[in-house]
Write an enzyme that holds these catalytic residues in place. Structure first.
Site, PDB file in Angstrom:
ATOM      1  CG  ASP A  55      -1.822   1.216   1.273  1.00 12.55           C
ATOM      2  OD1 ASP A  55      -1.685   2.113   0.406  1.00 12.55           O
ATOM      3  OD2 ASP A  55      -2.673   1.265   2.177  1.00 12.55           O
ATOM      4  NE  ARG A 141     -10.951  14.191 -13.714  1.00  9.70           N
ATOM      5  CZ  ARG A 141     -12.254  13.912 -13.784  1.00  9.70           C
ATOM      6  NH1 ARG A 141     -13.111  14.566 -13.003  1.00  9.70           N
ATOM      7  NH2 ARG A 141     -12.708  12.999 -14.609  1.00  9.70           N
ATOM      8  CE1 TYR A 144      -4.986  12.304 -11.618  1.00  8.59           C
ATOM      9  CE2 TYR A 144      -5.444  13.769 -13.451  1.00  8.59           C
ATOM     10  CZ  TYR A 144      -4.882  12.612 -12.958  1.00  8.59           C
ATOM     11  OH  TYR A 144      -4.199  11.767 -13.797  1.00  8.59           O
ATOM     12  CE  LYS A 148      -1.566  12.156 -11.522  1.00  7.84           C
ATOM     13  NZ  LYS A 148      -0.667  11.013 -11.364  1.00  7.84           N
ATOM     14  N   PRO A 180      -8.873   0.587 -16.864  1.00  8.05           N
ATOM     15  CG  PRO A 180      -8.271  -1.501 -16.008  1.00  8.05           C
ATOM     16  CD  PRO A 180      -7.716  -0.311 -16.735  1.00  8.05           C
ATOM     17  CB  SER A 181      -9.110   3.751 -12.852  1.00  3.19           C
ATOM     18  OG  SER A 181      -8.227   4.521 -13.616  1.00  3.19           O
ATOM     19  NE  ARG A 185     -10.773   8.884 -14.311  1.00  2.00           N
ATOM     20  CZ  ARG A 185      -9.758   8.024 -14.340  1.00  2.00           C
ATOM     21  NH1 ARG A 185      -9.509   7.282 -13.286  1.00  2.00           N
ATOM     22  NH2 ARG A 185      -8.992   7.909 -15.404  1.00  2.00           N
ATOM     23  NE  ARG A 202     -10.543  15.285 -21.676  1.00  2.00           N
ATOM     24  CZ  ARG A 202     -10.676  15.187 -20.367  1.00  2.00           C
ATOM     25  NH1 ARG A 202     -11.230  16.172 -19.690  1.00  2.00           N
ATOM     26  NH2 ARG A 202     -10.246  14.121 -19.718  1.00  2.00           N
TER      27      ARG A 202
HETATM   28  P1  NAD Z   1      -5.556   2.702 -12.974  1.00  2.00           P
HETATM   29  O1  NAD Z   1      -6.010   3.894 -12.214  1.00  2.00           O
HETATM   30  O2  NAD Z   1      -6.589   1.929 -13.704  1.00  2.00           O
HETATM   31  O3  NAD Z   1      -4.767   1.707 -12.006  1.00  2.00           O
HETATM   32  C1  NAD Z   1      -4.035   2.203 -10.907  1.00  2.00           C
HETATM   33  C2  NAD Z   1      -3.322   1.052 -10.211  1.00  2.00           C
HETATM   34  O4  NAD Z   1      -2.747   1.577  -9.002  1.00  2.00           O
HETATM   35  C3  NAD Z   1      -4.259  -0.079  -9.812  1.00  2.00           C
HETATM   36  O5  NAD Z   1      -3.694  -1.334 -10.152  1.00  2.00           O
HETATM   37  C4  NAD Z   1      -4.380   0.088  -8.300  1.00  2.00           C
HETATM   38  O6  NAD Z   1      -4.607  -1.147  -7.611  1.00  2.00           O
HETATM   39  C5  NAD Z   1      -3.048   0.699  -7.927  1.00  2.00           C
HETATM   40  N1  NAD Z   1      -3.139   1.427  -6.667  1.00  2.00           N
HETATM   41  C6  NAD Z   1      -4.086   2.322  -6.311  1.00  2.00           C
HETATM   42  N2  NAD Z   1      -3.881   2.740  -5.058  1.00  2.00           N
HETATM   43  C7  NAD Z   1      -2.765   2.094  -4.607  1.00  2.00           C
HETATM   44  C8  NAD Z   1      -2.054   2.092  -3.378  1.00  2.00           C
HETATM   45  N3  NAD Z   1      -2.449   2.832  -2.339  1.00  2.00           N
HETATM   46  N4  NAD Z   1      -0.968   1.304  -3.262  1.00  2.00           N
HETATM   47  C9  NAD Z   1      -0.555   0.537  -4.294  1.00  2.00           C
HETATM   48  N5  NAD Z   1      -1.205   0.488  -5.490  1.00  2.00           N
HETATM   49  C10 NAD Z   1      -2.298   1.263  -5.631  1.00  2.00           C
HETATM   50  O7  NAD Z   1      -4.382   3.088 -13.982  1.00  2.00           O
HETATM   51  P2  NAD Z   1      -4.287   4.248 -15.094  1.00  2.00           P
HETATM   52  O8  NAD Z   1      -5.627   4.843 -15.380  1.00  2.00           O
HETATM   53  O9  NAD Z   1      -3.497   3.675 -16.180  1.00  2.00           O
HETATM   54  O10 NAD Z   1      -3.455   5.400 -14.350  1.00  2.00           O
HETATM   55  C11 NAD Z   1      -2.101   5.207 -13.999  1.00  2.00           C
HETATM   56  C12 NAD Z   1      -1.476   6.561 -13.732  1.00  2.00           C
HETATM   57  O11 NAD Z   1      -1.580   7.365 -14.900  1.00  2.00           O
HETATM   58  C13 NAD Z   1      -2.106   7.371 -12.597  1.00  2.00           C
HETATM   59  O12 NAD Z   1      -1.102   8.069 -11.886  1.00  2.00           O
HETATM   60  C14 NAD Z   1      -2.993   8.339 -13.337  1.00  2.00           C
HETATM   61  O13 NAD Z   1      -3.236   9.534 -12.599  1.00  2.00           O
HETATM   62  C15 NAD Z   1      -2.159   8.606 -14.558  1.00  2.00           C
HETATM   63  N6  NAD Z   1      -2.918   9.115 -15.699  1.00  2.00           N
HETATM   64  C16 NAD Z   1      -3.928   8.369 -16.205  1.00  2.00           C
HETATM   65  C17 NAD Z   1      -4.669   8.877 -17.266  1.00  2.00           C
HETATM   66  C18 NAD Z   1      -5.823   8.115 -17.851  1.00  2.00           C
HETATM   67  O14 NAD Z   1      -6.603   8.705 -18.605  1.00  2.00           O
HETATM   68  N7  NAD Z   1      -5.975   6.834 -17.569  1.00  2.00           N
HETATM   69  C19 NAD Z   1      -4.362  10.137 -17.791  1.00  2.00           C
HETATM   70  C20 NAD Z   1      -3.306  10.860 -17.248  1.00  2.00           C
HETATM   71  C21 NAD Z   1      -2.582  10.337 -16.200  1.00  2.00           C
END
Ligand code: NAD
Length: 243
Positions: A55, A141, A144, A148, A180-181, A185, A202
């Protein structure tokens, strides 16, 4: 096939999405990957990597992880949380989690692994930022963008302080990427189809990014191919911020 041959790499948030794609790609390119996530089930299905159930909001657990792991060549801080809402809609819990995971966890990971990087003469750190907050404002956001933006500051600070120690530190700033996340959302808006269409609209390229495309940028920044790059925000956003 061997762009990370001989390197030890940590990828956080490796259970799904961009982190998982990066862990798989780094391993395919010859790295010895330690894949970190709190989701044991997700890690269990990840092949070719050593896994670490952790974690990242637990600073003591991160410190212990650093001590038993020792030096790594690559640290990709990818795990993150997307909180929804403008300033006035933001709840304290989401705000705090945004900083605990998106910001403080990176600080704790850096404090755990930078000393060994310095001792071994260098390494490459890649932090996951976003276009949101690090490059531009994005509506609804608040937490967020705030978190970031802090990742951008962390990246520049570490890059500057340790450039003489062989350490590079860059950030990745994606636009909207299928994951997946993201699906969660979109579903949470109550009209996933309309929300997806708005997110696609966008992006000037007219589509969402793919996790594999972002992983390819992470690979470049992790590898020695990017040896002359540090302290930069690397946008990968379908043209969102080009105007
Ligand atoms: P996601 O959000 O689907 O997965 C995140 C992973 O992090 C999961 O496997 C989850 O179990 C793990 N996680 C969450 N909390 C945790 C904790 N406390 N300890 C350990 N593991 C933990 O993945 P994503 O959407 O690919 O995003 C990955 C990163 O990219 C994030 O930092 C996100 O902000 C950034 N990001 C994503 C997007 C997008 O559109 N998906 C855009 C810009 C930036």
């Amino acid at each position: 096939m061997n762009r990370l041959q001989g390197k030890r790499a940590i990828v956080t948030g490796a259970g799904q999405g961009i982190g998982r794609a990066a862990a798989e790609l780094f391993a395919a390119e010859g790295a010895q990957v330690i894949a970190v996530d709190r989701n044991a089930d997700a890690l269990a299905s990840l092949g070719g990597c050593t896994t670490e159930i952790l974690d990242l909001t637990d600073p003591a657990a991160i410190a212990a992880f650093g001590e038993r792991t020792g030096a790594v060549d690559v640290l990709f801080n990818c795990a993150g949380y997307v909180d929804a809402g403008d300033l006035l809609a933001t709840q304290d819990g989401g705000y705090r989690l945004s900083f605990d995971l998106n910001v403080h966890a990176i600080t704790h990971m850096l404090q755990a692994f930078v000393p060994a990087m310095i001792a071994q003469g260098g390494g490459s750190i890649v932090n996951m930022a976003s276009v949101a907050g690090a490059l531009i404002g994005v509506p609804n956001r608040y937490a967020y963008c705030a978190s970031k933006g802090a990742v951008a500051g962390i990246t520049r600070s570490v890059a500057l302080d340790y450039v003489g120690k062989g350490i590079r530190c860059n950030a990745i700033c994606p636009g909207t990427v299928q994951s997946p996340s993201l699906d969660e959302r979109l579903a949470a808006t109550g009209d996933a189809e309309a929300a997806r269409a708005a997110f696609v609209a966008r992006q000037p390229m007219g589509r969402l990014g793919r996790a594999e495309e972002v992983a390819a940028l992470a690979l470049y920044l992790a590898s020695d191919e990017s040896a002359y790059t540090t302290g930069q925000m690397h946008a990968i956003d379908g043209g969102w911020t080009m105007a």
